[in-house]
Motif scaffolding. Structure first.
Motif, PDB file in Angstrom:
ATOM      1  N   ILE A   1      -0.477   2.893  -2.077  1.00 38.15           N
ATOM      2  CA  ILE A   1      -1.720   2.196  -1.734  1.00 38.15           C
ATOM      3  C   ILE A   1      -2.545   1.916  -2.990  1.00 38.15           C
ATOM      4  O   ILE A   1      -3.068   0.815  -3.173  1.00 38.15           O
ATOM      5  CB  ILE A   1      -2.539   3.025  -0.730  1.00 38.15           C
ATOM      6  CG1 ILE A   1      -1.788   3.125   0.608  1.00 38.15           C
ATOM      7  CG2 ILE A   1      -3.928   2.415  -0.510  1.00 38.15           C
ATOM      8  CD1 ILE A   1      -2.393   4.113   1.578  1.00 38.15           C
ATOM      9  N   LEU A   2      -2.657   2.913  -3.872  1.00 39.73           N
ATOM     10  CA  LEU A   2      -3.429   2.724  -5.103  1.00 39.73           C
ATOM     11  C   LEU A   2      -2.756   1.721  -6.033  1.00 39.73           C
ATOM     12  O   LEU A   2      -3.437   0.988  -6.758  1.00 39.73           O
ATOM     13  CB  LEU A   2      -3.623   4.059  -5.815  1.00 39.73           C
ATOM     14  CG  LEU A   2      -4.631   5.016  -5.172  1.00 39.73           C
ATOM     15  CD1 LEU A   2      -4.649   6.351  -5.902  1.00 39.73           C
ATOM     16  CD2 LEU A   2      -6.023   4.410  -5.160  1.00 39.73           C
ATOM     17  N   SER A   3      -1.432   1.686  -6.037  1.00 37.81           N
ATOM     18  CA  SER A   3      -0.724   0.710  -6.858  1.00 37.81           C
ATOM     19  C   SER A   3      -1.004  -0.705  -6.352  1.00 37.81           C
ATOM     20  O   SER A   3      -1.212  -1.632  -7.143  1.00 37.81           O
ATOM     21  CB  SER A   3       0.781   0.987  -6.850  1.00 37.81           C
ATOM     22  OG  SER A   3       1.073   2.246  -7.428  1.00 37.81           O
ATOM     23  N   SER A   4      -1.013  -0.863  -5.049  1.00 34.03           N
ATOM     24  CA  SER A   4      -1.356  -2.160  -4.464  1.00 34.03           C
ATOM     25  C   SER A   4      -2.780  -2.548  -4.823  1.00 34.03           C
ATOM     26  O   SER A   4      -3.063  -3.695  -5.193  1.00 34.03           O
ATOM     27  CB  SER A   4      -1.210  -2.109  -2.934  1.00 34.03           C
ATOM     28  OG  SER A   4       0.096  -1.765  -2.550  1.00 34.03           O
ATOM     29  N   THR A   5      -3.681  -1.582  -4.731  1.00 36.76           N
ATOM     30  CA  THR A   5      -5.084  -1.836  -5.033  1.00 36.76           C
ATOM     31  C   THR A   5      -5.288  -2.158  -6.503  1.00 36.76           C
ATOM     32  O   THR A   5      -5.986  -3.112  -6.855  1.00 36.76           O
ATOM     33  CB  THR A   5      -5.941  -0.606  -4.661  1.00 36.76           C
ATOM     34  OG1 THR A   5      -5.715  -0.277  -3.291  1.00 36.76           O
ATOM     35  CG2 THR A   5      -7.413  -0.875  -4.878  1.00 36.76           C
ATOM     36  N   GLY A   6      -4.677  -1.363  -7.376  1.00 35.01           N
ATOM     37  CA  GLY A   6      -4.819  -1.596  -8.804  1.00 35.01           C
ATOM     38  C   GLY A   6      -4.271  -2.946  -9.227  1.00 35.01           C
ATOM     39  O   GLY A   6      -4.834  -3.610 -10.101  1.00 35.01           O
TER      40      GLY A   6
ATOM     41  N   HIS B   1      -1.238  -7.614  -1.909  1.00 40.29           N
ATOM     42  CA  HIS B   1      -1.212  -7.282  -0.488  1.00 40.29           C
ATOM     43  C   HIS B   1      -0.339  -6.042  -0.319  1.00 40.29           C
ATOM     44  O   HIS B   1       0.767  -5.989  -0.854  1.00 40.29           O
ATOM     45  CB  HIS B   1      -0.639  -8.452   0.319  1.00 40.29           C
ATOM     46  CG  HIS B   1      -0.673  -8.238   1.796  1.00 40.29           C
ATOM     47  ND1 HIS B   1       0.360  -7.652   2.486  1.00 40.29           N
ATOM     48  CD2 HIS B   1      -1.637  -8.519   2.720  1.00 40.29           C
ATOM     49  CE1 HIS B   1       0.054  -7.593   3.770  1.00 40.29           C
ATOM     50  NE2 HIS B   1      -1.150  -8.103   3.944  1.00 40.29           N
ATOM     51  N   HIS B   2      -0.836  -5.080   0.432  1.00 45.91           N
ATOM     52  CA  HIS B   2      -0.162  -3.772   0.467  1.00 45.91           C
ATOM     53  C   HIS B   2       1.265  -3.861   1.006  1.00 45.91           C
ATOM     54  O   HIS B   2       2.202  -3.329   0.396  1.00 45.91           O
ATOM     55  CB  HIS B   2      -0.978  -2.794   1.307  1.00 45.91           C
ATOM     56  CG  HIS B   2      -0.353  -1.451   1.425  1.00 45.91           C
ATOM     57  ND1 HIS B   2       0.039  -0.702   0.318  1.00 45.91           N
ATOM     58  CD2 HIS B   2      -0.010  -0.694   2.507  1.00 45.91           C
ATOM     59  CE1 HIS B   2       0.568   0.442   0.716  1.00 45.91           C
ATOM     60  NE2 HIS B   2       0.556   0.470   2.038  1.00 45.91           N
ATOM     61  N   ILE B   3       1.440  -4.511   2.132  1.00 45.75           N
ATOM     62  CA  ILE B   3       2.782  -4.586   2.729  1.00 45.75           C
ATOM     63  C   ILE B   3       3.711  -5.423   1.860  1.00 45.75           C
ATOM     64  O   ILE B   3       4.918  -5.159   1.786  1.00 45.75           O
ATOM     65  CB  ILE B   3       2.711  -5.147   4.160  1.00 45.75           C
ATOM     66  CG1 ILE B   3       1.866  -4.206   5.047  1.00 45.75           C
ATOM     67  CG2 ILE B   3       4.113  -5.288   4.761  1.00 45.75           C
ATOM     68  CD1 ILE B   3       2.381  -2.774   5.089  1.00 45.75           C
ATOM     69  N   ASP B   4       3.163  -6.443   1.184  1.00 47.99           N
ATOM     70  CA  ASP B   4       3.989  -7.204   0.234  1.00 47.99           C
ATOM     71  C   ASP B   4       4.543  -6.274  -0.839  1.00 47.99           C
ATOM     72  O   ASP B   4       5.715  -6.373  -1.223  1.00 47.99           O
ATOM     73  CB  ASP B   4       3.162  -8.308  -0.420  1.00 47.99           C
ATOM     74  CG  ASP B   4       2.966  -9.501   0.489  1.00 47.99           C
ATOM     75  OD1 ASP B   4       3.652  -9.569   1.529  1.00 47.99           O
ATOM     76  OD2 ASP B   4       2.128 -10.370   0.165  1.00 47.99           O
ATOM     77  N   HIS B   5       3.692  -5.380  -1.332  1.00 48.19           N
ATOM     78  CA  HIS B   5       4.151  -4.430  -2.349  1.00 48.19           C
ATOM     79  C   HIS B   5       5.227  -3.517  -1.788  1.00 48.19           C
ATOM     80  O   HIS B   5       6.256  -3.283  -2.433  1.00 48.19           O
ATOM     81  CB  HIS B   5       2.968  -3.596  -2.858  1.00 48.19           C
ATOM     82  CG  HIS B   5       3.378  -2.402  -3.652  1.00 48.19           C
ATOM     83  ND1 HIS B   5       4.343  -2.458  -4.652  1.00 48.19           N
ATOM     84  CD2 HIS B   5       2.976  -1.103  -3.598  1.00 48.19           C
ATOM     85  CE1 HIS B   5       4.506  -1.252  -5.177  1.00 48.19           C
ATOM     86  NE2 HIS B   5       3.700  -0.411  -4.555  1.00 48.19           N
ATOM     87  N   VAL B   6       5.017  -3.005  -0.593  1.00 48.83           N
ATOM     88  CA  VAL B   6       5.992  -2.093   0.012  1.00 48.83           C
ATOM     89  C   VAL B   6       7.342  -2.781   0.169  1.00 48.83           C
ATOM     90  O   VAL B   6       8.385  -2.237  -0.201  1.00 48.83           O
ATOM     91  CB  VAL B   6       5.492  -1.594   1.381  1.00 48.83           C
ATOM     92  CG1 VAL B   6       6.586  -0.787   2.093  1.00 48.83           C
ATOM     93  CG2 VAL B   6       4.240  -0.729   1.220  1.00 48.83           C
ATOM     94  N   MET B   7       7.333  -3.985   0.713  1.00 44.09           N
ATOM     95  CA  MET B   7       8.583  -4.683   1.008  1.00 44.09           C
ATOM     96  C   MET B   7       9.290  -5.171  -0.263  1.00 44.09           C
ATOM     97  O   MET B   7      10.521  -5.210  -0.301  1.00 44.09           O
ATOM     98  CB  MET B   7       8.312  -5.870   1.937  1.00 44.09           C
ATOM     99  CG  MET B   7       7.746  -5.466   3.296  1.00 44.09           C
ATOM    100  SD  MET B   7       8.739  -4.185   4.123  1.00 44.09           S
ATOM    101  CE  MET B   7      10.291  -5.067   4.363  1.00 44.09           C
ATOM    102  N   THR B   8       8.537  -5.544  -1.286  1.00 44.59           N
ATOM    103  CA  THR B   8       9.187  -6.012  -2.519  1.00 44.59           C
ATOM    104  C   THR B   8       9.710  -4.859  -3.358  1.00 44.59           C
ATOM    105  O   THR B   8      10.696  -5.017  -4.094  1.00 44.59           O
ATOM    106  CB  THR B   8       8.213  -6.853  -3.373  1.00 44.59           C
ATOM    107  OG1 THR B   8       7.006  -6.110  -3.581  1.00 44.59           O
ATOM    108  CG2 THR B   8       7.883  -8.161  -2.677  1.00 44.59           C
ATOM    109  N   GLN B   9       9.071  -3.700  -3.268  1.00 45.76           N
ATOM    110  CA  GLN B   9       9.532  -2.546  -4.040  1.00 45.76           C
ATOM    111  C   GLN B   9      10.719  -1.854  -3.379  1.00 45.76           C
ATOM    112  O   GLN B   9      11.557  -1.258  -4.069  1.00 45.76           O
ATOM    113  CB  GLN B   9       8.405  -1.532  -4.205  1.00 45.76           C
ATOM    114  CG  GLN B   9       8.848  -0.248  -4.923  1.00 45.76           C
ATOM    115  CD  GLN B   9       7.679   0.599  -5.373  1.00 45.76           C
ATOM    116  OE1 GLN B   9       7.275   0.526  -6.517  1.00 45.76           O
ATOM    117  NE2 GLN B   9       7.134   1.381  -4.456  1.00 45.76           N
ATOM    118  N   LEU B  10      10.816  -1.933  -2.069  1.00 48.54           N
ATOM    119  CA  LEU B  10      11.838  -1.197  -1.324  1.00 48.54           C
ATOM    120  C   LEU B  10      13.266  -1.437  -1.820  1.00 48.54           C
ATOM    121  O   LEU B  10      14.017  -0.467  -2.010  1.00 48.54           O
ATOM    122  CB  LEU B  10      11.725  -1.533   0.165  1.00 48.54           C
ATOM    123  CG  LEU B  10      12.459  -0.608   1.135  1.00 48.54           C
ATOM    124  CD1 LEU B  10      11.964   0.830   0.989  1.00 48.54           C
ATOM    125  CD2 LEU B  10      12.265  -1.086   2.579  1.00 48.54           C
TER     126      LEU B  10
END
Length: 521
Positions: free
Chosen positions: A450-455, A459-468
């Motif tokens: 969450i903090l990585s997305s914020t920093g 978009h939080h879910i974009d970060h989750v799905m692209t990092q996965l």
């Protein structure tokens, strides 16, 4: 009830509760109470006394102050204060302005973010927010998607912190290791020695960091990341315009416009210098026969907790001097003190609860019972590292916390190996650390995610799905490494195997990316 089937109830309760409630302290607390109830055979008075004694042991044991634990706690508080002072002084902002004039390419922007993620290793929270603040203007200018920046931040924060002894993570893990080594009477390693020996066995960290640099240099975009990167390159839009991003980093603390890059760099350098110097001094002082002094014997005898405290105090002193030297209002010092301490309290709470449950699980001989089940099932202990890796990964994924997973899984790994093959202790614990970071990277409810997305302003879910996809690839490579380690008994062969696999991955996907570039041209 020690050493029986009932001994597994407390860790099971803690694990299930942390998965269902995602509240680590509550779950560890219930695990502590259930363990104490079993130890005292459900005597309410006895249960209370056992818990109180375990809590007392955190601060005072064997007739003296438990300086190890106390110093670790003080070190964590100092780190929080230093972090707050750096933020107020404007050090991160100044460095961003300096770097923006010097980074000219997309690869350079990504490498800058990755290098900062490695250099700012004090704490993962500070890492995620500080690297995001510094790097975002640089990556935006070079049309690097915010999803790519969030991936770089996330995949360099926890991986670096988990292998750095001079960090909040390192302090926490070393403290856990010290308790486990003492519980099982392992004197072959010092806590620091064990920690450092586990670093090259943390295969996920190695593969994750290697992938970050490969992605930056060769522009390797897999899965959803292709969409975000193509949009950024072709349109200049670094975020999806149809989605609401987490926005700019919300700074509750005032930020000075008088800060320079020195306000960021020198506190970190002074912390490293102070801690390393203290380690050398305490290690040298502890050696009775000075004729046997070598760099190895010094580090074997160093007082890690005291060295971290001394180094932290030195770093704090330098930070305050720089802070006041810029003409920043001294009235901000109490604010930094308050917010810095406040930021570290959650980590300290988890650490305290973990110390208590380690003691109680040890009294219940939970690991010995589990080890007995392993022996009866004829499970080849060569699978133990990869099993611990997968279990820790699943737990961290479900709970969103690496630290909570450390607190539950590290003592269990210690118990199992102590009752079966103590030579597997370090590989098993290294696998737990690696799996915990993997699960943290994959979890949408992870605070670091969450903090990585914020920093990054992603978009939080974009970060989750692209990092996965990258996390899964790194995890798969690490799992192979742990299988090799388990069956060969050699951490070196396991290390070589993951290096070869990472090299193969980079070769294959770099060629594909070159082909994509040619087709576009």
């Amino acid at each position: 009830m020690a050493g029986t089937i009932f001994s597994i109830i407390p860790p099971i309760i803690a694990i299930l509760m942390v998965i269902l409630t995602r509240r680590v302290l509550l779950s560890l607390g219930v695990g502590i109470i259930s363990a104490a109830l079993l130890i005292e055979e459900f005597s309410i008075t006895g249960t209370g006394m056992v818990i109180l004694k375990a809590i007392q042991g955190v601060f005072y044991s064997d007739g003296e102050v438990n300086t190890w634990n106390v110093y670790i706690i003080l070190f964590l508080l100092i780190l929080g204060i230093v972090t707050a002072l750096i933020s107020i002084s404007g050090g991160s902002r100044a460095f961003g302005e300096w770097a923006k004039k010097r980074v000219k390419t997309r690869a350079g922007a990504q490498l800058t973010a990755a290098l900062l993620g490695i250099l700012i290793f004090i704490d993962d929270y500070f890492n995620a927010l500080a690297v995001g603040q510094v790097s975002r203007p640089i990556t935006d200018r070079q049309k690097v998607s915010r999803a790519k920046l969030a991936y770089i931040i996330d995949s360099t924060s926890a991986p670096v912190c988990v292998v750095s002894p001079v960090s909040s993570w390192g302090a926490y893990i070393i403290a856990m290791i010290a308790t486990i080594l003492t519980t099982h009477g392992v004197s072959e390693y010092t806590p620091l020695g064990a920690f450092m020996a586990m670093v090259p066995m943390n295969y996920y960290v190695i593969s994750a960091l290697a992938l970050v640099f490969a992605v930056a240099v060769f522009n390797i975009n897999i899965g959803p990341m292709k969409i975000h990167e193509n949009r950024a390159i072709e349109t200049g839009q670094v975020v999806d315009p149809n989605k609401e991003v987490l926005g700019e980093v919300k700074e509750d603390l005032p930020t000075s416009d008088k800060g320079t890059i020195g306000n960021l760099v020198w506190p970190i350098i002074s912390l490293i210098i102070g801690t390393v110097s203290s380690m050398l001094y305490t290690g040298y002082s502890a050696i009775e026969d000075k004729a046997d002094v070598t760099i190895f014997t010094i580090f074997e005898n160093t007082d890690v907790s005291a060295s971290l405290l001394y180094g932290g105090l030195f770093g704090l002193a330098i930070t305050i001097i720089l802070f006041l030297g810029k003409g920043i209002k001294a009235s901000y010092l109490p604010l930094a003190l308050k917010e810095g301490i406040k930021s570290m309290l959650p980590a300290i709470y988890i650490l305290l609860f973990a110390w208590v449950i380690v003691d109680l699980i040890g009294q219940l001989s939970t690991g010995e019972y589990l080890a007995g089940l392993v022996e009866k099932s004829n499970l080849d202990l060569s699978y133990l590292p990869v099993v611990m890796f997968v279990l820790a990964g699943f737990m961290a994924f479900a709970t969103g916390t690496s630290w909570g997973t450390f607190g539950i899984m590290l003592p269990i790994a210690g118990e199992i190996t102590a009752a079966t093959d103590i030579n597997m202790l370090l590989p098993a614990m290294a696998a737990v650390l690696a799996g915990s970071v993997l699960g943290d990277h994959c979890s949408p409810i992870s605070d670091t995610t969450i903090l990585s997305s914020t920093g990054a302003g992603s978009h939080h879910i974009d970060h989750v799905m692209t990092q996965l996809p990258y996390a899964i690839i790194g995890g798969g490579i690490a799992a192979v490494g742990y299988l090799v380690l388990g069956f060969t008994g050699s951490s070196v062969i396991g290390f070589v195997s993951i290096i070869l696999l990472v090299g193969a991955f980079i070769t294959i996907f770099a060629k594909k990316q070159k082909q994509v570039v040619k087709e576009r041209a």
